[in-house]
Design a protein around this motif. Structure first.
Motif, PDB file in Angstrom:
ATOM      1  N   LYS A  71     -37.069 -29.452  21.648  1.00 59.42           N
ATOM      2  CA  LYS A  71     -37.630 -29.168  20.327  1.00 59.42           C
ATOM      3  C   LYS A  71     -38.631 -28.020  20.426  1.00 59.42           C
ATOM      4  O   LYS A  71     -39.419 -27.957  21.366  1.00 59.42           O
ATOM      5  N   THR A  72     -38.589 -27.114  19.464  1.00 58.62           N
ATOM      6  CA  THR A  72     -39.551 -26.011  19.428  1.00 58.62           C
ATOM      7  C   THR A  72     -40.915 -26.559  19.027  1.00 58.62           C
ATOM      8  O   THR A  72     -41.036 -27.303  18.051  1.00 58.62           O
ATOM      9  N   VAL A  85     -45.621 -20.456  21.301  1.00 63.43           N
ATOM     10  CA  VAL A  85     -44.430 -21.233  20.976  1.00 63.43           C
ATOM     11  C   VAL A  85     -43.618 -21.466  22.243  1.00 63.43           C
ATOM     12  O   VAL A  85     -43.447 -20.569  23.064  1.00 63.43           O
ATOM     13  N   GLY A  86     -43.119 -22.692  22.382  1.00 68.21           N
ATOM     14  CA  GLY A  86     -42.255 -23.032  23.510  1.00 68.21           C
ATOM     15  C   GLY A  86     -41.308 -24.148  23.122  1.00 68.21           C
ATOM     16  O   GLY A  86     -41.200 -24.512  21.947  1.00 68.21           O
ATOM     17  N   THR A  87     -40.640 -24.709  24.129  1.00 65.22           N
ATOM     18  CA  THR A  87     -39.692 -25.794  23.895  1.00 65.22           C
ATOM     19  C   THR A  87     -40.104 -26.987  24.743  1.00 65.22           C
ATOM     20  O   THR A  87     -40.395 -26.852  25.934  1.00 65.22           O
ATOM     21  N   LEU A  88     -40.115 -28.153  24.125  1.00 69.28           N
ATOM     22  CA  LEU A  88     -40.452 -29.398  24.806  1.00 69.28           C
ATOM     23  C   LEU A  88     -39.422 -30.443  24.400  1.00 69.28           C
ATOM     24  O   LEU A  88     -39.266 -30.722  23.211  1.00 69.28           O
ATOM     25  N   LEU A 146     -37.813 -20.549   7.454  1.00 72.56           N
ATOM     26  CA  LEU A 146     -38.577 -21.207   8.518  1.00 72.56           C
ATOM     27  C   LEU A 146     -38.277 -22.706   8.511  1.00 72.56           C
ATOM     28  O   LEU A 146     -38.080 -23.302   7.440  1.00 72.56           O
ATOM     29  N   SER A 147     -38.256 -23.298   9.692  1.00 72.92           N
ATOM     30  CA  SER A 147     -38.130 -24.757   9.726  1.00 72.92           C
ATOM     31  C   SER A 147     -39.361 -25.352   9.056  1.00 72.92           C
ATOM     32  O   SER A 147     -40.423 -24.715   8.994  1.00 72.92           O
ATOM     33  N   GLU A 148     -39.230 -26.561   8.552  1.00 73.51           N
ATOM     34  CA  GLU A 148     -40.365 -27.201   7.885  1.00 73.51           C
ATOM     35  C   GLU A 148     -41.558 -27.309   8.827  1.00 73.51           C
ATOM     36  O   GLU A 148     -42.694 -27.015   8.444  1.00 73.51           O
ATOM     37  N   ASP A 149     -41.306 -27.726  10.084  1.00 71.08           N
ATOM     38  CA  ASP A 149     -42.398 -27.854  11.057  1.00 71.08           C
ATOM     39  C   ASP A 149     -43.089 -26.520  11.300  1.00 71.08           C
ATOM     40  O   ASP A 149     -44.313 -26.447  11.368  1.00 71.08           O
ATOM     41  N   ALA A 150     -42.295 -25.443  11.438  1.00 72.72           N
ATOM     42  CA  ALA A 150     -42.874 -24.119  11.681  1.00 72.72           C
ATOM     43  C   ALA A 150     -43.692 -23.655  10.482  1.00 72.72           C
ATOM     44  O   ALA A 150     -44.802 -23.136  10.635  1.00 72.72           O
ATOM     45  N   ALA A 151     -43.168 -23.839   9.288  1.00 73.73           N
ATOM     46  CA  ALA A 151     -43.879 -23.415   8.078  1.00 73.73           C
ATOM     47  C   ALA A 151     -45.206 -24.157   7.940  1.00 73.73           C
ATOM     48  O   ALA A 151     -46.241 -23.537   7.652  1.00 73.73           O
TER      49      ALA A 151
END
Length: 133
Positions: free
Chosen positions: A30-31, A24-27, A118-123
């Motif tokens: 955005k995570t 996991v990182g930030t771009l 959890l964020s929707e993207d993470a889930a």
């Protein structure tokens, strides 16, 4: 003996666990999550991401049946399979731990509240990661 070990391996024990690793990182603020260290490094550069993991338990027959039962919905008197409910139920039954920490450095517990937070993207990423295993 060998035969006994083979027979015993057909049962899921509470001690049976496996890890699913991801990064996991930030771009651009955005995570973002990646399945492999190579993908993360290509996108974010060396050291621009953190390794994480899910600790999971294989589903027993009983747990699998529970997942299937909760994946059905009543549609005007007919039972209909709901793939979204299935993925969510399978995730909740399988994941017993993860490497996420809170602001104080304590491991975030795995429960309905934290999974629901959890964020929707993470889930979606985590459910896909588990489903593709």
């Amino acid at each position: 003996t060998t035969l006994f070990r083979s027979i015993m391996s057909i049962f899921v024990r509470k001690s049976d666990e496996y890890n699913v690793n991801f990064f996991v990182g930030t771009l651009a603020g955005k995570t973002v999550s990646y399945r492999t260290e190579t993908e993360a490094e290509e996108a974010l550069g060396k050291g621009g991401f953190d390794p994480h993991s899910l600790t999971c338990r294989p589903l027993s027959y009983a747990a699998s049946m529970k997942v299937q039962e909760t994946s059905l919905r009543n549609d005007d008197g007919r039972l209909v399979f709901d793939p979204i409910k299935f993925r969510s139920a399978r995730f909740r039954q399988s994941v017993i731990g993860w490497s996420f920490k809170d602001e104080e450095g304590k491991t975030v517990p795995v429960n309905d509240d934290t999974i629901g937070s959890l964020s929707e993207d993470a889930a979606i990423f985590l459910m896909n990661l588990l489903n593709d295993r």
